[in-house]
Scaffold this motif. Structure first.
Motif, PDB file in Angstrom:
ATOM      1  N   GLN A 108      -0.018   4.681  -3.148  1.00  0.00           N
ATOM      2  CA  GLN A 108       1.344   4.159  -3.273  1.00  0.00           C
ATOM      3  C   GLN A 108       1.512   2.888  -2.437  1.00  0.00           C
ATOM      4  O   GLN A 108       0.952   2.779  -1.350  1.00  0.00           O
ATOM      5  N   ARG A 109       2.307   1.969  -2.970  1.00  0.00           N
ATOM      6  CA  ARG A 109       2.607   0.742  -2.234  1.00  0.00           C
ATOM      7  C   ARG A 109       3.457   1.065  -1.016  1.00  0.00           C
ATOM      8  O   ARG A 109       4.398   1.835  -1.101  1.00  0.00           O
ATOM      9  N   ARG A 110       3.127   0.413   0.092  1.00  0.00           N
ATOM     10  CA  ARG A 110       3.917   0.531   1.318  1.00  0.00           C
ATOM     11  C   ARG A 110       4.205  -0.883   1.805  1.00  0.00           C
ATOM     12  O   ARG A 110       3.295  -1.693   1.990  1.00  0.00           O
ATOM     13  N   ARG A 162       7.189  -5.560  -8.326  1.00  0.00           N
ATOM     14  CA  ARG A 162       5.781  -5.577  -8.760  1.00  0.00           C
ATOM     15  C   ARG A 162       5.397  -6.979  -9.252  1.00  0.00           C
ATOM     16  O   ARG A 162       4.297  -7.447  -9.010  1.00  0.00           O
ATOM     17  N   SER A 207       8.747   2.487   1.144  1.00  0.00           N
ATOM     18  CA  SER A 207       8.251   2.602  -0.234  1.00  0.00           C
ATOM     19  C   SER A 207       8.856   1.499  -1.097  1.00  0.00           C
ATOM     20  O   SER A 207       9.838   0.856  -0.724  1.00  0.00           O
ATOM     21  N   ARG A 231      -1.563  -0.132   0.560  1.00  0.00           N
ATOM     22  CA  ARG A 231      -1.582   1.126  -0.203  1.00  0.00           C
ATOM     23  C   ARG A 231      -1.867   2.266   0.760  1.00  0.00           C
ATOM     24  O   ARG A 231      -2.733   2.155   1.638  1.00  0.00           O
TER      25      ARG A 231
END
Length: 154
Positions: free
Chosen positions: A43-45, A26, A10, A38
């Motif tokens: 969520q960003r991975r 970011r 994450s 995503r």
């Protein structure tokens, strides 16, 4: 039994592992330095290899490289797979040559600080020899000799 190592992490984990704020990560993404995927929840991975990528960004910034210069180097790395030792070796060769140039320039400046630096102040007696009538000014503003100009070339 060893714990399972996840292939992706994450943004919070990446932040914790690198010491870089989530907002900075970011920003790196907006500058195309990082390319998270995503998950189904949006969520960003990040790849675990992005820890090394962010560490490289930090080191490069410490050495005074701009985001554009860092991006140019990171663009040499493969997308979609973890960079290998060979990939990092290739990028570091180019990086080292830039650092060698900076080191040489800094050493030259250090060695010339006690003499005429071509700034135009003409306050030292040696300036009359090295920069008579402020000839260094014909090359532009600033400390011309520290910037690489030579008195014999002016």
């Amino acid at each position: 039994m060893p714990a399972r190592v996840e292939k992706t992490i994450s943004i919070g984990t990446l932040s914790d592992r690198t010491g870089v704020a989530v907002s900075a990560l970011r920003y790196y993404e907006t500058q195309n330095l990082l390319f998270p995927e995503r998950n189904s929840g949006g969520q960003r991975r990040f790849l675990r290899a992005d820890i090394r990528r962010v560490s490289f960004i930090l080191i490069a910034q410490t050495f005074g490289f701009s985001i554009a210069q860092i991006k140019e180097q990171l663009d040499r790395l493969p997308q979609g797979r973890t960079p290998t030792k060979r990939d990092w070796s290739r990028i570091s060769t180019h990086f080292k040559s830039h650092l060698d140039e900076k080191i040489a320039a800094l050493e030259s400046m250090r060695d010339k600080l006690d003499g005429c630096i071509g700034c135009g102040c003409l306050s030292l007696q040696s300036c009359a020899l090295y920069n008579p009538a402020d000839k260094a000014a014909t090359k532009g503003t600033g400390p011309r000799y520290l910037m690489g100009d030579r008195s014999q070339d002016i």
